[in-house]
Design a protein around this motif. Structure first.
Motif, PDB file in Angstrom:
ATOM      1  N   PRO A   1       6.163  32.558  78.337  1.00 35.00           N
ATOM      2  CA  PRO A   1       5.556  32.547  80.115  1.00 35.00           C
ATOM      3  C   PRO A   1       6.750  32.305  80.481  1.00 35.00           C
ATOM      4  N   THR A   2       6.835  33.573  81.330  1.00 35.24           N
ATOM      5  CA  THR A   2       8.303  33.673  82.507  1.00 35.24           C
ATOM      6  C   THR A   2       8.199  32.158  83.240  1.00 35.24           C
ATOM      7  N   LEU A   3       9.424  31.849  83.459  1.00 32.33           N
ATOM      8  CA  LEU A   3       9.033  30.794  84.556  1.00 32.33           C
ATOM      9  C   LEU A   3      10.123  31.039  85.060  1.00 32.33           C
ATOM     10  N   TYR A   4      10.343  30.302  86.200  1.00 31.72           N
ATOM     11  CA  TYR A   4      11.062  30.348  87.381  1.00 31.72           C
ATOM     12  C   TYR A   4      12.289  29.877  87.137  1.00 31.72           C
ATOM     13  N   ALA A   5      13.600  30.782  86.731  1.00 31.71           N
ATOM     14  CA  ALA A   5      14.763  30.190  87.258  1.00 31.71           C
ATOM     15  C   ALA A   5      15.943  31.623  87.589  1.00 31.71           C
ATOM     16  N   ALA A   6      17.136  30.769  87.428  1.00 34.67           N
ATOM     17  CA  ALA A   6      18.331  32.323  87.249  1.00 34.67           C
ATOM     18  C   ALA A   6      17.727  32.966  85.957  1.00 34.67           C
TER      19      ALA A   6
ATOM     20  N   ALA B   1      19.162  34.756  83.116  1.00 29.47           N
ATOM     21  CA  ALA B   1      20.787  33.957  82.277  1.00 29.47           C
ATOM     22  C   ALA B   1      21.255  34.819  81.187  1.00 29.47           C
ATOM     23  N   ALA B   2      21.011  35.948  81.518  1.00 32.54           N
ATOM     24  CA  ALA B   2      21.402  37.379  80.191  1.00 32.54           C
ATOM     25  C   ALA B   2      21.544  38.291  81.129  1.00 32.54           C
ATOM     26  N   PRO B   3      22.026  39.302  80.837  1.00 33.01           N
ATOM     27  CA  PRO B   3      21.243  40.907  82.230  1.00 33.01           C
ATOM     28  C   PRO B   3      20.263  41.466  82.153  1.00 33.01           C
ATOM     29  N   ASN B   4      19.866  41.181  80.644  1.00 35.97           N
ATOM     30  CA  ASN B   4      17.808  41.607  80.759  1.00 35.97           C
ATOM     31  C   ASN B   4      17.806  41.048  80.315  1.00 35.97           C
ATOM     32  N   GLY B   5      17.510  39.770  80.755  1.00 40.99           N
ATOM     33  CA  GLY B   5      16.453  38.524  80.879  1.00 40.99           C
ATOM     34  C   GLY B   5      15.843  38.741  81.958  1.00 40.99           C
ATOM     35  N   ALA B   6      15.324  37.942  82.136  1.00 43.90           N
ATOM     36  CA  ALA B   6      14.073  37.037  82.620  1.00 43.90           C
ATOM     37  C   ALA B   6      14.717  36.066  83.284  1.00 43.90           C
ATOM     38  N   GLY B   7      14.334  36.640  84.755  1.00 41.96           N
ATOM     39  CA  GLY B   7      15.047  35.775  86.415  1.00 41.96           C
ATOM     40  C   GLY B   7      15.222  36.116  87.275  1.00 41.96           C
ATOM     41  N   TYR B   8      15.743  35.610  88.513  1.00 44.60           N
ATOM     42  CA  TYR B   8      16.028  35.696  89.718  1.00 44.60           C
ATOM     43  C   TYR B   8      17.320  36.444  89.411  1.00 44.60           C
TER      44      TYR B   8
ATOM     45  N   ARG C   1      24.524  39.162  97.730  1.00 48.86           N
ATOM     46  CA  ARG C   1      25.044  39.317  99.028  1.00 48.86           C
ATOM     47  C   ARG C   1      25.255  40.604  99.596  1.00 48.86           C
ATOM     48  N   LEU C   2      24.712  41.711 100.788  1.00 51.40           N
ATOM     49  CA  LEU C   2      25.057  42.977 101.249  1.00 51.40           C
ATOM     50  C   LEU C   2      25.863  42.693 102.552  1.00 51.40           C
ATOM     51  N   GLU C   3      25.653  41.822 103.168  1.00 54.01           N
ATOM     52  CA  GLU C   3      25.980  41.334 104.231  1.00 54.01           C
ATOM     53  C   GLU C   3      25.888  40.271 105.423  1.00 54.01           C
ATOM     54  N   PRO C   4      26.598  39.171 105.591  1.00 56.07           N
ATOM     55  CA  PRO C   4      25.896  38.343 106.243  1.00 56.07           C
ATOM     56  C   PRO C   4      24.320  38.112 107.084  1.00 56.07           C
ATOM     57  N   GLY C   5      23.750  37.496 106.640  1.00 59.16           N
ATOM     58  CA  GLY C   5      22.358  37.554 106.439  1.00 59.16           C
ATOM     59  C   GLY C   5      21.362  38.803 106.055  1.00 59.16           C
ATOM     60  N   ARG C   6      21.897  39.198 105.503  1.00 56.48           N
ATOM     61  CA  ARG C   6      21.115  40.456 104.009  1.00 56.48           C
ATOM     62  C   ARG C   6      21.630  40.195 103.058  1.00 56.48           C
ATOM     63  N   TYR C   7      19.786  40.443 101.561  1.00 54.41           N
ATOM     64  CA  TYR C   7      20.530  40.869 100.037  1.00 54.41           C
ATOM     65  C   TYR C   7      19.503  41.442  99.789  1.00 54.41           C
ATOM     66  N   ARG C   8      19.843  41.620  98.365  1.00 51.89           N
ATOM     67  CA  ARG C   8      19.493  42.526  97.463  1.00 51.89           C
ATOM     68  C   ARG C   8      18.879  41.127  96.262  1.00 51.89           C
ATOM     69  N   VAL C   9      17.404  40.771  96.157  1.00 51.34           N
ATOM     70  CA  VAL C   9      17.237  39.692  95.610  1.00 51.34           C
ATOM     71  C   VAL C   9      15.781  40.646  94.334  1.00 51.34           C
ATOM     72  N   THR C  10      16.458  40.326  93.522  1.00 50.27           N
ATOM     73  CA  THR C  10      15.598  40.804  92.305  1.00 50.27           C
ATOM     74  C   THR C  10      15.166  39.686  90.801  1.00 50.27           C
ATOM     75  N   PHE C  11      13.447  39.599  90.808  1.00 47.07           N
ATOM     76  CA  PHE C  11      13.281  39.157  89.729  1.00 47.07           C
ATOM     77  C   PHE C  11      13.001  39.265  88.431  1.00 47.07           C
ATOM     78  N   HIS C  12      13.891  39.534  87.407  1.00 48.20           N
ATOM     79  CA  HIS C  12      13.184  40.448  86.109  1.00 48.20           C
ATOM     80  C   HIS C  12      12.080  38.679  85.061  1.00 48.20           C
TER      81      HIS C  12
END
Length: 165
Positions: free
Chosen positions: A21-26, A28-35, A39-50
């Motif tokens: 299963p793909t669990l919701y977590a940070a 842990a590894a460069p190509n592993g599953a997780g978020y 931070r691009l600037e205050p109040g703006r982010y790039r969020v990725t989930f693998h």
């Protein structure tokens, strides 16, 4: 001997179909599953989930939204807007294949002709999906926009509703 070969083949086929299963977590590894987030600037982010191999694309997209909502609340914002959204996958499945081959040879006064037919099926867990969002945070009432989300509502609906297994 045939029974042993059949048993080994059965185990190999079943293990090829199993997915973790793909669990919701940070992540842990460069190509592993997780978020992960940047931070691009205050109040703006790039969020990725693998997502892990075989994770449903909708689950991966929901987990990216959930992480954006958590960041908004953590930073004191009420809502966020998705200003850019990219979904990609790696290790895409291919369907069954059929191949036919033939050949001939001769040696001295003897000759031979051969014909072969082969099939293959992809029994792997499926592609690994990645969802990347660029989000902008805001305070006060959320805009009435299809790409605007109330952070606490996303945490309530996706965060508490997700499976822990």
């Amino acid at each position: 001997m045939k029974r042993l070969a059949g048993l080994v083949l059965s185990i190999a086929l079943l293990s090829g179909c199993a997915t973790s299963p793909t669990l919701y977590a940070a992540q842990a590894a460069p190509n592993g599953a997780g978020y992960s987030e940047f931070r691009l600037e205050p109040g703006r982010y790039r969020v990725t989930f693998h997502g892990g191999p075989g994770a449903p694309a909708q689950q991966v997209a929901d987990y990216a939204l959930l992480r954006a909502a958590e960041l908004a609340v953590r930073d004191g914002y009420d809502w966020f807007r998705v200003s850019d959204r990219v979904t990609s996958s790696t290790g895409a499945r291919s369907g069954p294949r059929l191949s036919i081959g033939g050949g001939s040879s001769s040696y001295g006064h003897r000759s031979a002709v051969g014909l072969g037919v082969g099939t293959s099926f992809d029994l792997g867990p499926g592609p690994a999906v990645t969802s990347s969002l660029e989000v902008v945070f805001g305070r006060g009432p959320a805009p009435r926009d299809a790409d605007a989300y109330v952070a606490r509502e996303i945490i309530r609906s996706i965060g508490y509703g997700r499976s822990q297994t």
